[in-house]
Design an enzyme around this catalytic site. Structure first.
Site, PDB file in Angstrom:
ATOM      1  N   HIS A 198     -78.494  16.761 -51.166  1.00 30.98           N
ATOM      2  CA  HIS A 198     -79.705  15.983 -51.447  1.00 30.98           C
ATOM      3  C   HIS A 198     -80.173  15.211 -50.234  1.00 30.98           C
ATOM      4  CE1 HIS A 198     -79.299  16.131 -56.044  1.00 30.98           C
ATOM      5  NE2 HIS A 198     -80.031  17.098 -55.560  1.00 30.98           N
ATOM      6  N   GLU A 244     -90.510  42.645 -56.051  1.00 32.69           N
ATOM      7  CA  GLU A 244     -89.334  42.118 -55.349  1.00 32.69           C
ATOM      8  C   GLU A 244     -88.076  42.905 -55.674  1.00 32.69           C
ATOM      9  OE1 GLU A 244     -88.941  37.943 -56.273  1.00 32.69           O
ATOM     10  OE2 GLU A 244     -89.484  38.222 -58.350  1.00 32.69           O
ATOM     11  N   ASP A 304     -86.433  38.297 -52.193  1.00 33.53           N
ATOM     12  CA  ASP A 304     -85.596  39.086 -53.094  1.00 33.53           C
ATOM     13  C   ASP A 304     -85.648  40.562 -52.757  1.00 33.53           C
ATOM     14  OD1 ASP A 304     -84.193  37.423 -54.934  1.00 33.53           O
ATOM     15  OD2 ASP A 304     -86.137  36.786 -55.715  1.00 33.53           O
ATOM     16  N   CYS A 340     -95.539  36.598 -50.541  1.00 37.57           N
ATOM     17  CA  CYS A 340     -95.266  35.171 -50.787  1.00 37.57           C
ATOM     18  C   CYS A 340     -93.826  34.805 -50.449  1.00 37.57           C
ATOM     19  CB  CYS A 340     -95.609  34.781 -52.212  1.00 37.57           C
ATOM     20  SG  CYS A 340     -94.614  35.614 -53.442  1.00 37.57           S
TER      21      CYS A 340
HETATM   22  C1  PEP Z   1     -89.283  35.963 -53.089  1.00 38.23           C
HETATM   23  O1  PEP Z   1     -88.323  36.458 -53.676  1.00 38.23           O
HETATM   24  O2  PEP Z   1     -89.689  36.368 -51.989  1.00 38.23           O
HETATM   25  C2  PEP Z   1     -89.998  34.819 -53.672  1.00 38.23           C
HETATM   26  C3  PEP Z   1     -91.119  34.385 -53.159  1.00 38.23           C
HETATM   27  O3  PEP Z   1     -89.451  34.214 -54.738  1.00 38.23           O
HETATM   28  P1  PEP Z   1     -88.188  33.229 -54.708  1.00 38.23           P
HETATM   29  O4  PEP Z   1     -87.869  32.928 -53.288  1.00 38.23           O
HETATM   30  O5  PEP Z   1     -88.593  32.021 -55.478  1.00 38.23           O
HETATM   31  O6  PEP Z   1     -87.146  34.046 -55.401  1.00 38.23           O
HETATM   32 MG    MG Z   2     -88.009  36.023 -55.764  1.00 38.22          MG
END
Ligand code: PEP
Ligand code: MG
Length: 613
Positions: free
Chosen positions: A202, A457, A481, A528
């Site tokens: 934290h 993903e 992922d 993303c």
């Molecule tokens: C990803 O897997 O790239 C993603 C954006 O989701 P997270 O990192 O939240 O699993």
């Molecule tokens: Mg993900």
């Protein structure tokens, strides 16, 4: 060249600071252990009660003081420490130990501390294991009060010369200690170094949200550093330089200056539309985790929110957020973005993002009278994300209704994580239709045409895009992922982190194929995952045809600057060259060559007006 003793750890937040070391006293704690007479039991219990009350008041006071515009995490940590303090395992059990074993308050408290920490440390989950650190920090605070000490272990800071700042050096620092210190010393705290601290501690998260450069996990820092030593904390490199010589200081001061100039240059790009040199518009969106992060998105001039990771609204609490609470959170973001798109991802719980045990328990009771989902042997491949939501329909429907209601307050889209099977997509769409009916029956407003998109993903999804294209309105590549599943690398396992390779040709093929296929079918495609904000990958993704990047707001303006320098056709040629390479090292070299070419051109462009003058 850096001279002076160098220490290494994990860099937190960004930037470089120079300051004087202020060491946290090793321990002022007096943990005496002795037996007491039966007649003294009441006195010992009263000491315990008094110490707990003092710490409770301290945390309360800190929380009041940090109210205002402090980041949400700051309050959340103080609340967590308050919860730990009030837990009967910590506040009641020691009293029983005093009574039953006739021991003093400090002894009883430390016995109980070890007991609780052992329970935490046995949990097979890094996040929970590291919570034992929070328990220790809270108990230390109580022990300090029992010993009649100050609320904070940090001794008063030494006198500083004009313009000098302080770097705290400690074995461990609790979030409350950092806040105490900031309060006492005003703006003089430049950063900190701790011997403990992992990626989920934290204190580390707090440093990030306060924007304090820090290096954590620096073993034996307090042996290598003395009070008042001049230090350079280079959190970009995870490096601490102790007693730097003059040449190193000059070099670091120059870098600090350049960082400051670069930041103010970047700020100038905020209001500009991002386009490549040849005029191709590129959307730059922000990833957020809590509604208050929308401030950072707006501050960076994001074109919208490309990923709202809603699971953080569900974590670190014992009861799940209800529909109204969720609606408020989603609507707050939608309203703040004033019509710019907000992509709300449905709950991606599971794997490393876990619900509290009592929240899981409540789910189990609500659904099947059982204990809720059990801890799985291989959670990244288990009941995660959409699988979890489909297993707990009430949970899913509640969230969908909240998102639908928020769609009446702005431009909202629904994004579904971890899809791989056509029947999952169909089930999701049926759930959305059912949630729409429910909201309509209540005569509440929503956007009936709200777009539903899917995250790509899982490699199986990338290789079988047909059902996605037929049924969904947009795609978002979750590269974090995708890499994990394509390369069979647990993204949370540090022992295999060296194999986590975003530039592996197989990963790049999956990404390029998804962008190409989605775009051909006229479906918007974004990235993303972390790759979207990685400057080294921006040109390659552009060359693959990507026109929507969603990233941490802190990276957005640097990516925008890079986009302005790029030409979509030469980016396309770079992607073509990279597609013929089979070794990530060669791919990285090709990307670096392309980036350094752009940097050379930028330098010439900067110098050109001066030459003309
Ligand atoms: C990803 O897997 O790239 C993603 C954006 O989701 P997270 O990192 O939240 O699993
Ligand atoms: Mg993900």
């Amino acid at each position: 060249m850096v001279t002076g003793t160098q220490l290494f750890g994990l860099g937190v937040a960004r930037g470089i600071v120079i300051g004087r070391a202020h060491l946290l006293a090793p321990s002022e704690l007096d943990i005496r252990q002795y037996h007491v007479q039966r007649g003294d039991v009441l006195h010992e219990v009263a000491r315990l009660n008094n110490a707990f009350s003092l710490v409770r008041a301290e945390l309360e006071q800190l929380r009041t003081n940090v109210a205002g515009d402090a980041p949400a995490e700051v309050k959340a940590f103080l609340d967590l420490h308050r919860m730990i303090l009030d837990d009967s395992l910590l506040c009641d059990a020691p009293r029983d130990l005093v009574r039953s074993r006739l021991i003093n308050a400090e002894w009883a408290l430390t016995i109980q501390l070890e007991e609780v920490c052992q329970q935490f440390e046995a949990i097979d989950d890094e996040y929970f294991r590291s919570r034992s650190q929070d328990v220790r920090q809270v108990v230390e605070r109580v022990l300090r009060r029992l010993a009649g000490g100050r609320p904070s272990p940090v001794a008063p800071a030494p006198k500083l010369a004009e313009g000098e700042r302080l770097v705290l050096v400690a074995h461990d620092l609790s979030p409350a200690d950092v806040l105490h210190f900031r309060e006492d010393e005003g703006g003089s705290l430049a950063g900190f170094i701790t011997e403990l601290g992992g990626p989920t501690s934290h204190t580390m998260i707090l440093a990030r949200s306060l924007g304090l450069p820090a290096v954590v996990g620096v073993a034996d820092a307090r042996d290598a550093i003395s009070e008042g030593d001049l230090l350079v904390v280079d959190s970009d490199a995870g490096r601490v330089v102790v007693l730097p010589d003059e040449a190193a200081l000059v070099d670091y001061r120059r870098r600090i200056l350049l960082q400051g100039q670069a930041r103010s240059e970047l700020r100038k790009l905020r209001g500009k539309l991002s386009r490549t040199k040849d005029g191709i518009p590129v959307e730059l969106l922000a990833n957020i985790e809590m509604p208050e992060d929308v401030r950072d998105a707006l501050d960076a001039g994001a074109d919208g929110v490309g990923l709202f990771r809603t699971e953080f609204l569900f974590m670190n609490r014992d009861t799940l957020p209800g529909e109204d609470e969720q609606f408020e959170s989603y609507a707050r973001v939608a309203r703040a973005m004033k019509g710019k798109p907000v992509v709300i991802r449905t709950l991606d719980i599971g794997a490393d993002k876990v619900l509290n045990a009592s929240a899981r328990h409540s789910l189990g009771l609500a659904v099947d009278g059982g204990e809720g989902p059990a801890v799985e042997p291989n959670p990244a491949l288990g009941l995660r994300a959409i699988r979890y939501c489909l297993a707990y329909p009430d949970l899913f429907l509640t969230q969908l209704r909240a998102i639908l209601r928020a769609s009446a307050t702005g431009t909202v889209r629904i994004l579904v994580p971890m899809l791989a099977h056509v029947q999952e997509i169909d089930q999701v769409l049926q759930f959305v239709a059912k949630a729409k009916e429910q909201v309509k029956d209540r005569k509440q407003k929503f956007d009936a045409r709200i777009p539903v998109g899917g995250m790509i993903e899982i490699p199986a999804a990338a290789l079988n895009l047909g059902p996605f294209i037929e049924r969904l309105k947009f795609l978002s590549l979750g590269t974090n992922d995708l890499i994990q599943y394509a390369l069979a690398i647990d993204r949370t396992d540090s022992t295999v982190a060296y194999l986590y390779e975003p530039l592996h040709p197989a990963v790049l093929q999956l990404i390029a194929h998804t962008i190409r296929t989605g775009t051909r079918a006229r479906l918007p495609v974004s990235v993303c995952g972390e790759m979207a904000g990685d400057l080294a990958s921006v040109e390659l993704l552009l060359g693959m045809g990507l026109r929507r990047y969603s990233m941490n707001p802190a990276q957005l303006l640097s990516v925008k600057q890079r986009i302005f320098e790029l030409d979509s056709k030469s980016a396309g040629r770079l992607a073509g060259r990279v597609a013929r390479l089979h070794d990530p090292a060669q791919i990285r070299a090709a990307l670096e060559r392309a980036a350094s070419g752009a940097a050379r051109k930028r330098a010439v462009a900067v110098r050109a007006p001066a030459r003309r003058a």
